[in-house]
Design an enzyme around this catalytic site. Structure first.
Site, short mmCIF file in Angstrom:
data_model
loop_
_atom_site.label_atom_id
_atom_site.label_comp_id
_atom_site.label_asym_id
_atom_site.label_seq_id
_atom_site.Cartn_x
_atom_site.Cartn_y
_atom_site.Cartn_z
N ARG A 27 -7.53 2.62 -14.53
CA ARG A 27 -7.39 3.87 -13.30
C ARG A 27 -8.12 5.52 -13.19
O ARG A 27 -8.70 5.64 -12.42
CB ARG A 27 -6.01 3.78 -13.13
N ARG A 35 2.70 -1.34 -6.60
CA ARG A 35 2.29 -0.64 -6.69
C ARG A 35 4.28 0.42 -6.75
O ARG A 35 5.03 0.60 -7.66
CB ARG A 35 1.55 0.50 -6.04
N GLY A 53 1.23 -0.83 -0.01
CA GLY A 53 0.05 -0.01 -0.21
C GLY A 53 0.81 1.33 -0.49
O GLY A 53 0.01 2.30 -0.10
N CYS A 61 -14.96 3.62 -26.78
CA CYS A 61 -16.15 4.00 -27.51
C CYS A 61 -16.92 4.88 -25.50
O CYS A 61 -18.21 3.72 -24.90
CB CYS A 61 -17.12 3.83 -28.29
N GLU A 95 4.27 -6.54 1.77
CA GLU A 95 3.98 -7.03 0.44
C GLU A 95 3.91 -5.69 -0.93
O GLU A 95 2.63 -5.40 -1.36
CB GLU A 95 2.21 -7.43 0.55
N PRO A 96 4.52 -4.77 -1.21
CA PRO A 96 4.57 -3.99 -1.75
C PRO A 96 4.68 -4.46 -2.99
O PRO A 96 5.70 -5.23 -3.90
CB PRO A 96 5.49 -3.49 -2.04
N TYR A 154 -11.16 5.11 -10.29
CA TYR A 154 -10.71 6.11 -9.48
C TYR A 154 -10.24 7.31 -9.67
O TYR A 154 -9.60 7.91 -8.62
CB TYR A 154 -9.29 5.07 -8.70
N1 LLP Z 1 -0.80 -6.96 -0.01
C1 LLP Z 1 -2.80 -7.44 -0.07
C2 LLP Z 1 -3.00 -8.61 0.88
C3 LLP Z 1 -3.34 -6.13 -1.09
O1 LLP Z 1 -4.76 -6.50 -1.19
C4 LLP Z 1 -2.64 -5.61 -2.28
C5 LLP Z 1 -3.11 -5.09 -2.71
C6 LLP Z 1 -1.44 -5.53 -1.53
C7 LLP Z 1 -0.72 -6.17 -1.02
C8 LLP Z 1 -0.71 -4.34 -2.52
O2 LLP Z 1 -0.38 -3.13 -2.37
P1 LLP Z 1 0.35 -1.54 -3.25
O3 LLP Z 1 1.54 -2.03 -2.38
O4 LLP Z 1 0.14 -2.47 -4.71
O5 LLP Z 1 -0.73 -0.74 -3.44
N2 LLP Z 1 -6.13 -1.33 -8.71
C9 LLP Z 1 -6.28 -0.91 -7.63
C10 LLP Z 1 -4.88 -0.68 -6.21
C11 LLP Z 1 -5.86 -1.87 -5.39
C12 LLP Z 1 -4.89 -2.94 -4.42
C13 LLP Z 1 -5.32 -4.44 -4.20
N3 LLP Z 1 -5.20 -4.79 -3.33
C14 LLP Z 1 -5.66 0.69 -8.13
O6 LLP Z 1 -5.17 0.16 -9.40
O7 LLP Z 1 -5.16 1.57 -7.73
#
Ligand code: LLP
Length: 450
Positions: A347, A310, A269, A378, A307-308, A351
């Site tokens: 996105r 993004r 996150g 479209c 768990e990164p 969002y």
């Molecule tokens: N761990 C778990 C359990 C998760 O559900 C997620 C993301 C992550 C790690 C990784 O999060 P990150 O570091 O990537 O923020 N499609 C959406 C994002 C959905 C994220 C879902 N879970 C977007 O494009 O913003």
């Protein structure tokens, strides 16, 4: 100083350099003929070779981000594990990069698991997430001896019990908890609050009940607890609260079950900067906050897993498009259309995500107008960027949207029967096609006649 150059290298990464060094770096990145360079590769040449739309990943940036996470943990003297959340971008080649970097990955479906295994990624470094894993997916995970199954709900515990009984295997598990913490982010990106589809709720006693079930099952080896509060989070406060909460929960459960977690997984996150308004925290900001909480509150500090997704692949990604039609409306901003859009980047539509773009073949030209960048799908909502400042553009110019590495290709689709783009990895002056462009043939491959 060239504003475009600054966007490309991202000034926040370079605040330590003085202006002279900064200028040298900018010159290096934008070649003499004004082309956007991506890790030593001319983006305009990439377009000539591979066509558009094209996703390009700067793999040096991916590796550097992993290094930043590592050094932040090492600075805090914490035992840790980095698990790349592969939902952000899940193709064979990225699992191979993760294998080279010796990190773990997490997968959320049989499809991601299959891709990781096909890439030769070691199964014992895979964590399997998901709020509705099927019997088949659990069988696949057990058969391939994945490192950890992140248990999410009671139905899954039952299914896994059944699979383990039939296969006579044992497997490591973690309990995904819903700690009751809301992250300050888009509501679709929040997951830690009590009203969430994910995990065992702590407040109502579900988590305790799940813990008892797991501890009573000798075929499940409980590694610890997991929680993920959301995605694209900017402040350290949420992570601080999460660390405190996880320790509080661990202590509470220890007094009742005499179980202390070997691992606490705090999810992912960590936000990234998509535009000038975004001000994300750095890896060391949040890891030091987490470290302080754990060290002051725990006699025996568990191993910390993160768990990164993004933050590892997002800033490394660029989407290259060709500029096509233009619509000028008297008194309003013009629409400049590109040959991709919501099919390769949902996105902005989903969002209201804000991106920035540069004209990759005109990096040395100054901006002269502000326009909307529209896609070719479209849907009126298919606008990739609103109010983008650009130099004078013409048909055939190459537009590069920045920071598109996360949740772009992985959420891509074939709406309007547009084929999905190709993916190229670049590293230190070399380019490699790692995913081919879909063809029209591919689009009808699964269709039958009637
Ligand atoms: N761990 C778990 C359990 C998760 O559900 C997620 C993301 C992550 C790690 C990784 O999060 P990150 O570091 O990537 O923020 N499609 C959406 C994002 C959905 C994220 C879902 N879970 C977007 O494009 O913003």
């Amino acid at each position: 100083m060239d504003r475009k150059g600054l966007f490309v290298i991202k000034q926040r990464d370079l605040f330590l350099f003085d202006k002279g060094v900064l200028k040298m770096i900018i010159d290096e990145l934008t070649s003499k003929n004004g082309h956007l360079m991506i890790d030593g590769v001319d983006s305009v040449e990439l377009v000539k070779e591979y066509g558009t739309p094209l996703y390009v990943f700067d793999i040096s940036k991916v590796r550097n981000q992993i290094k930043k996470f590592r050094s932040a943990f090492e600075k805090e003297h914490l035992n840790y594990q980095i698990s790349y959340a592969s939902k952000a971008f899940a193709v064979k080649a990225i699992y191979q990069v993760m294998k080279q970097e010796n990190v773990h990955v997490d997968v959320v479906s049989g499809g991601e698991l299959y891709t990781a295994l096909a890439a030769g990624f070691p199964s014992d470094k895979i964590s399997f997430h998901g709020n509705n894993k099927s019997l088949m997916e659990l069988q696949m995970a057990v058969k391939n001896h994945v490192g950890v199954i992140m248990l999410d709900n009671f139905h899954e515990i039952e299914l896994l019990q059944q699979v383990l009984k039939e296969s006579q295997e044992t497997i490591q598990v973690m309990l995904r908890l819903t700690p009751g913490i809301s992250a300050h982010t888009h509501k679709y990106d929040q997951t830690g609050q009590t009203d969430s589809k994910f995990g065992f709720d702590v407040k109502s006693g579900q988590a305790k009940k799940a813990l008892k079930l797991v501890l009573d099952n000798p075929q499940m080896k409980l590694l610890g607890y997991h929680a993920h509060i959301g995605s694209q989070i900017f402040g350290t406060e949420g992570f601080k609260m999460l660390a405190q909460k996880m320790i509080e929960i661990s202590k509470d459960f220890q007094s009742e079950f005499n179980y202390w977690p070997q691992v606490i997984n705090l999810g992912g996150g960590f936000g990234i900067s998509y535009n000038e308004d975004d001000d994300p925290i750095t890896a060391s900001d949040f890891i030091s906050v987490i470290g302080q909480e754990l060290k002051q509150d725990c006699k025996e500090v568990p191993e910390i897993w993160i768990e990164p997704g993004r933050s590892i692949v997002g800033p490394a990604g660029y989407t290259l498009y060709k500029i096509g039609s233009r619509k000028d409306i008297p008194g309003l901003e013009s629409y400049v259309s590109v040959d991709g859009g919501m099919g390769d980047n949902i996105r902005p539509a989903l969002y209201q995500a804000k991106y920035e773009a540069v004209v990759a073949n005109k990096m040395n030209q100054t901006d002269v107008e502000t326009v909307h960048i529209s896609g070719k799908y479209c849907e009126s909502g298919d606008i990739l960027i609103k109010h983008q400042k650009l130099p004078q553009t013409e048909v055939g110019d190459v537009l590069a949207v920045l920071d598109t590495g996360a949740y772009g290709y992985s959420m891509a689709m074939n709406y309007n029967r547009n084929p999905r783009p190709a993916v190229v990895f670049v590293e230190k002056g070399q380019a490699k096609l790692v995913v081919k462009r879909e063809t029209y043939e591919d689009l009808i491959k699964l269709d039958g006649n009637y």
